[in-house]
Design a protein around this motif. Structure first.
Motif, PDB file in Angstrom:
ATOM      1  N   ALA A  72       0.828  -1.209   0.000  1.00 56.86           N
ATOM      2  CA  ALA A  72       0.000   0.000   0.000  1.00 56.86           C
ATOM      3  C   ALA A  72       0.865   1.262   0.000  1.00 56.86           C
ATOM      4  CB  ALA A  72      -0.939   0.008   1.206  1.00 56.86           C
ATOM      5  N   ASP A 122     -13.636  -2.318 -10.921  1.00 56.75           N
ATOM      6  CA  ASP A 122     -14.403  -2.700  -9.725  1.00 56.75           C
ATOM      7  C   ASP A 122     -13.876  -3.981  -9.081  1.00 56.75           C
ATOM      8  OD1 ASP A 122     -15.242  -4.422 -11.679  1.00 56.75           O
ATOM      9  OD2 ASP A 122     -17.363  -3.844 -11.608  1.00 56.75           O
ATOM     10  N   SER A 123     -12.979  -4.688  -9.763  1.00 63.91           N
ATOM     11  CA  SER A 123     -12.405  -5.911  -9.186  1.00 63.91           C
ATOM     12  C   SER A 123     -11.126  -5.625  -8.393  1.00 63.91           C
ATOM     13  CB  SER A 123     -12.083  -6.898 -10.309  1.00 63.91           C
ATOM     14  OG  SER A 123     -11.094  -6.361 -11.173  1.00 63.91           O
ATOM     15  N   ALA A 124     -10.730  -4.350  -8.296  1.00 67.85           N
ATOM     16  CA  ALA A 124      -9.416  -4.010  -7.718  1.00 67.85           C
ATOM     17  C   ALA A 124      -9.358  -4.236  -6.210  1.00 67.85           C
ATOM     18  CB  ALA A 124      -9.081  -2.554  -8.013  1.00 67.85           C
ATOM     19  N   HIS A 125      -8.136  -4.356  -5.705  1.00 62.80           N
ATOM     20  CA  HIS A 125      -7.913  -4.377  -4.254  1.00 62.80           C
ATOM     21  C   HIS A 125      -8.381  -3.061  -3.649  1.00 62.80           C
ATOM     22  CE1 HIS A 125      -4.613  -7.086  -5.794  1.00 62.80           C
ATOM     23  NE2 HIS A 125      -5.257  -7.871  -4.976  1.00 62.80           N
ATOM     24  N   GLY A 126      -8.883  -3.114  -2.411  1.00 65.98           N
ATOM     25  CA  GLY A 126      -9.373  -1.910  -1.745  1.00 65.98           C
ATOM     26  C   GLY A 126      -8.299  -0.867  -1.543  1.00 65.98           C
ATOM     27  N   THR A 127      -7.048  -1.299  -1.496  1.00 66.33           N
ATOM     28  CA  THR A 127      -5.962  -0.328  -1.329  1.00 66.33           C
ATOM     29  C   THR A 127      -5.902   0.654  -2.492  1.00 66.33           C
ATOM     30  OG1 THR A 127      -4.501  -1.998  -2.279  1.00 66.33           O
ATOM     31  CG2 THR A 127      -4.429  -1.723   0.106  1.00 66.33           C
ATOM     32  N   PRO A 153      -8.331   2.257  -4.516  1.00 63.87           N
ATOM     33  CA  PRO A 153      -9.098   3.497  -4.317  1.00 63.87           C
ATOM     34  C   PRO A 153      -8.685   4.257  -3.062  1.00 63.87           C
ATOM     35  CG  PRO A 153     -10.491   1.541  -4.006  1.00 63.87           C
ATOM     36  CD  PRO A 153      -9.207   1.068  -4.593  1.00 63.87           C
ATOM     37  N   ALA A 154      -8.352   3.537  -1.987  1.00 66.61           N
ATOM     38  CA  ALA A 154      -7.948   4.230  -0.750  1.00 66.61           C
ATOM     39  C   ALA A 154      -6.666   5.028  -0.988  1.00 66.61           C
ATOM     40  CB  ALA A 154      -7.744   3.219   0.377  1.00 66.61           C
ATOM     41  N   THR A 155      -5.780   4.514  -1.812  1.00 68.48           N
ATOM     42  CA  THR A 155      -4.535   5.216  -2.115  1.00 68.48           C
ATOM     43  C   THR A 155      -4.785   6.453  -2.969  1.00 68.48           C
ATOM     44  OG1 THR A 155      -3.267   3.166  -2.042  1.00 68.48           O
ATOM     45  CG2 THR A 155      -2.291   5.002  -3.248  1.00 68.48           C
TER      46      THR A 155
END
Lengths: 454, 495
Positions: B142, B172-177, B179-181
């Motif tokens: 991250a 939409d299949s991406a790791h949550g990190t 969008p958070a990044t």
């Protein structure tokens, strides 16, 4: 088919491969990669140029020992260097716990029923660091002190909706650089509060403290070793209803100094390295992150909480996960995923080994030995930069370049202090003495230092 | 697991007067710092740390270790996590005095071995990724993402383009990190839908791309384990619009020696040394998340850089356009040492074999399990694949969570569940190359048995686990009434 490469870590045999391909319904392993378009296939020769041929375990060991042998260590030289990373004695049990595969090879405890050991160890860690800092809430670790401070800045700006962080001029320069980077990300300003000799200038803080301030950052003890008066700082910060007091603390010093939580800190961050973690050239260590209860739901990263299982037995889970990126995505409190769990656990082992009294003995020895050296140097005619009380490091003014002094010290078996001349002007060196230095080593260091630094 | 489960907290076995350490006697005069401090800065109450003997300490942590599952305990098929074997020799190597007991602020001329290792590691990672320049500083994946997105931000800023380039595109299949990044770098996130076949929808991408696009974050192979075949076309679209491509390296274990992010058209990439290069994971960390960039972005990498000047290895701080520093000192050096040893133990051909076996193992498991579970994507996968528990949920009321908990009873860790979000009741399975065929068969047999149990005796599965240190834990209560630390009063109440 590329020729098959046999290796001690790879269990799939030629026969397995054939049998498995049959079950899969593919003719070759290549067929499994047929979705990679020709135009993006690798130039394998280029990869071979960049990565030398495989080494056996023996060859690897020799190669790594050769590289390691080029570094001077705390065992080849007596170390008087600190500045954020410290050469402390680590009881052997810490390493033995670290070497348990159940801890080091595990993943984030996504299945808590099969990860109770780690979850409990982190819960105990959270309790211990909360005790030391005098705070109500601790998370289960951050990358290091610098990155924890960056997250604290982000939290403060998000919480207060204000856009400026005031950082003490006696903040570790690398922590400040990292805070600037986080500020560049979220677009907030980081301004410096000037020094009054060796501590934060409260007058300058008062002048710069305005309505735009989200947080004030004070290091305690500060980068130059001196103890800041947090109570006086808090009085200024309290003039705003919103602004937060962020304290960066060496947790070992908190065995002697009043806990920041009892002096009005809203967030306390720092590095667990002094409590049982090898220096390891700067990492992996573990940052800690503590807050008041009010800020609990704004904390970045993973927290462990206590609960019960369906039979009513006590157990532990990762909790308040709706703060986190894997649930909340762009609405998360930070982008944290991996943290430094193993080294939070290791520092928990250290705190357990030394216990309530031991941590005080460590602190007392650090204080006594650093003051012993400081007094020797003062007697030898050197001027101390520190006017305030200091913990285990202090700054000395010298007449030669610090590099020259350190070179001479190195030849006599010492790793000298950290050159802070670019920050304080003239020639200044930050010297640290931990419990590991014997009186003989300190005496010899003082003697050589006096000879070469005058 | 042992028959009697150890349940004590360290605070509960603590007794005043015990200790598990020794220091030499203080050989200088004791200095009382409180004489130099105002009273309010002298510690008023000692911290309540535990007090136990050395044997008690060891029994405690053995008791805890016995309640924790590691890679050497059994198969650990967490998708997206690459839970491969962590070689013992790498643990020994990281503890060599010359790596473990060196200070990051020593004069670089006295840590030439450490710098040489990092310098060569950058070359090896260039070989894996095809990128022109590497920074080893980010502490985890991250943080690598954060560094990489800041590099993209700096690139647009330097071109005078940042004001209008405010959007990062993320499938939409991406790791949550991802969008958070993007958000902590002050970008807006535009989510791109996936197609039926699990890959990025090019039409949706085309519609979203514009002169407000700063970049796109992609994982390839993606989180459902499929190679994004259209990656070259995506790269063309993004670059033509003036944006950059970011490669999330979580799934690099599938492509070593096969295809590089550079070949695919990416500008910035991060790797997870704790995943692909056997870190290890440490129960959730430490990681190490180096980033690689193309030439054009070189000036923006974090400071300082490890470089060679003549015969000497140095830290170079002299890059004024750098995004700055992300972490203290030299990154998670100890993880870098282990990953370096891992790469040297394999060589380029070995790493290619790693990826081939990882992909073979995943396809084999998938082939064995496919008849028993809904399989959203039937084509060959890369190093991981997804199944859906929809059939079991709809027909028998047994959820993916139930089945995951039941797997724990078989002495196996569960796959990643309910991720990626685009697959209902998702099970995401990544066996890695270090699992034997026998171990894959045992895992497949267990999961097939659970599918049969779901049909024959749903309650058996719904009430799992049975054989773990604790039964199903109440996470709702933990959230409603958070107890984040042990309180001394609790111990006294218990006594």
């Amino acid at each position: 088919m590329s020729c098959v490469f046999k290796h001690r870590y790879l269990p799939i045999t030629e026969q397995d491969r054939k049998d498995m391909l049959k079950t899969i319904g593919a003719d070759s392993v290549e067929e499994l990669f047929s979705d990679i378009p020709k135009e993006v296939e690798i130039d394998f020769d280029k990869m071979k140029e960049a990565i030398p041929e495989a080494l056996s375990e023996l060859e690897l060991t020799k190669h790594m020992n050769k590289l390691a042998g080029k570094n001077a260590t705390a065992n080849t030289h007596a170390m008087f260097l600190g500045a954020g990373v410290y050469d402390h004695f680590i009881p052997t049990v810490v390493n033995h716990v670290l070497l348990k595969q159940e801890f080091y090879s595990a993943y984030t405890p996504y299945q808590p029923e099969a990860s109770q050991g780690e979850l409990q160890a982190l819960f105990e860690f959270q309790t211990m660091i909360a005790e030391l800092t005098g705070m109500e809430i601790a998370n289960s670790s951050m990358y290091d002190a610098a990155a924890a401070l960056g997250e604290a800045g982000n939290l403060a700006v998000g919480q207060t909706k204000k856009n400026k962080v005031l950082a003490s001029g006696a903040l570790h320069p690398q922590y400040r650089e990292v805070l600037n980077t986080y500020g560049y990300g979220l677009e907030y300003d980081v301004d410096t509060v000037e020094l009054d000799t060796d501590v934060t200038d409260l007058e300058d803080l008062r002048n710069k403290f305005d309505d735009d301030v989200a947080a004030v950052v004070i290091q305690y003890p500060n980068f130059y070793g001196s103890v800041e008066d947090l109570k006086a700082v808090k009085e200024i910060v309290s003039q705003s209803k919103k602004a937060l007091l962020i304290v960066v603390s060496n947790p070992l010093a908190l065995a002697s100094l009043e806990a920041p939580g009892h002096l009005g800190a809203d967030i306390v961050v720092g590095d667990m390295q002094p409590l049982g973690l090898s220096m390891a050239y700067g990492g992996p260590h573990a940052g800690y992150f503590c807050v008041t209860k009010k800020l609990m739901r704004k904390v970045p990263g993973r927290m462990v909480g206590q609960t019960v299982d369906k039979d009513g037995e006590r157990g532990f889970v990762m909790t308040l996960q709706t703060r986190e990126q894997h649930i909340r995505r762009e609405k998360a409190t930070s982008n944290y995923s991996s943290n430094q769990a193993l080294f939070a656990l290791a520092s928990g082992v250290f705190m357990t080994a030394v216990g309530k009294e031991g941590i005080q003995e460590y602190a007392t020895q650090n204080i006594s030995k650093s003051h012993y050296l400081a007094n020797q140097l003062k007697d030898a005619g050197f001027e101390l930069f520190n006017q305030s009380a200091f913990f285990n490091e202090f700054v000395v003014k010298v007449n030669k370049s610090v590099e020259e002094i350190n070179d001479a010290l190195f030849d006599k078996g010492f790793i000298g202090g950290y050159d802070v001349s670019d920050r304080l002007g003239d020639n200044h060196v930050l010297i640290c003495v931990t419990e590991k230095r014997s009186k003989d080593e300190i005496d010899e260091f003082a003697k050589v230092f006096a000879e070469v630094a005058k | 697991m042992v028959a009697t489960v150890y349940r004590d907290l360290i605070f509960e076995i603590s007794k005043e007067g015990r200790t598990a350490y020794s220091l030499p006697k203080l050989d200088v005069e004791e200095y009382d710092l409180s004489n130099d401090l105002p009273d309010h800065l002298v510690r008023s109450e000692p911290a309540e740390l535990p007090e136990v003997s050395e044997l008690q300490l060891n029994r405690h942590y053995v008791g805890l270790a016995n309640k924790n599952f590691g890679v050497e305990t059994g198969i650990y098929p967490l998708g997206s996590c690459t839970m491969k074997y962590n070689p013992k020799i790498n643990e020994d190597i990281a503890r060599i005095d010359g790596f473990n007991n060196i200070h990051p602020l020593q004069d670089p001329k006295r840590t030439q071995g450490a710098l040489e290792l990092m310098y060569n590691m950058k070359r090896h990672l260039r070989g894996v990724t095809g990128m022109d320049h590497i920074s080893l500083q980010p502490a985890a994946g991250a943080q690598g993402e954060f560094a990489g997105i800041l590099v993209i931000k700096k690139y647009h800023e330097k071109r005078g383009d940042l004001d209008k380039r405010t959007k990062i595109l993320i499938p939409d299949s991406a790791h949550g990190t991802n969008p958070a990044t993007a958000v902590i770098a002050d970008f807006d996130v535009i989510e791109i839908q996936s197609k039926e076949d699990g890959r990025v929808d090019l039409d949706a991408l085309e519609a979203a791309v514009g002169d407000d696009t700063a970049g796109i974050m992609l994982t390839n192979p993606n989180t459902v384990g499929l190679y994004e075949k259209d990656v070259v076309e995506m790269s063309r679209m993004i670059h033509e619009a003036g944006g950059l491509l970011y490669y999330d390296g979580a799934n690099t274990n599938a492509i070593m020696g096969k295809s590089t992010p550079r070949d695919m058209g990416f500008d910035v990439v991060h790797l997870n040394l704790h995943k692909t290069f056997s870190g290890p994971h440490g129960g959730g960390g430490p990681g190490s998340g180096p980033i690689g960039v193309v030439d054009e972005l070189h000036d923006y990498l974090p400071n300082p850089r490890v470089e060679k000047s003549g015969d000497e290895f140095i830290f170079n701080h002299d890059y004024p356009d750098s995004i700055g520093r992300l972490k203290g000192y030299s990154g998670n050096f100890g993880v870098i040492v282990r990953a370096y040893a891992y790469i040297r133990s394999y060589g380029a051909e070995g790493l290619r074999q790693v990826s081939e076996d990882a992909v073979l193992n995943a396809n084999y498991l998938k082939a064995r399990l496919q008849p028993y579970f809904d399989t959203p994507f039937e084509e060959f996968c890369k190093h991981e694949f997804v199944l859906s528990g929809n059939r079991q949920k709809k027909e028998f009321g047994v959820t993916t969570k139930d089945m995951a908990k039941r797997l724990l009873d078989f002495g196996m860790y569960a796959p990643t569940v309910y991720f990626p979000l685009i697959v209902e009741e998702c099970l995401m399975i990544e066996p890695t190359e270090t699992e034997s065929k026998e171990s894959l068969d045992e895992f497949a047999d267990a999961l097939i048995q659970i599918a049969e149990e779901a049909e024959a005796d749903a309650e058996l599965v719904q009430n799992a686990p049975y054989n773990t240190a604790v039964r199903l834990l109440d996470e709702t209560q933990a959230n409603r009434n958070p107890q984040i630390r042990h309180q001394k009063e609790d111990i006294e109440a218990e006594k």
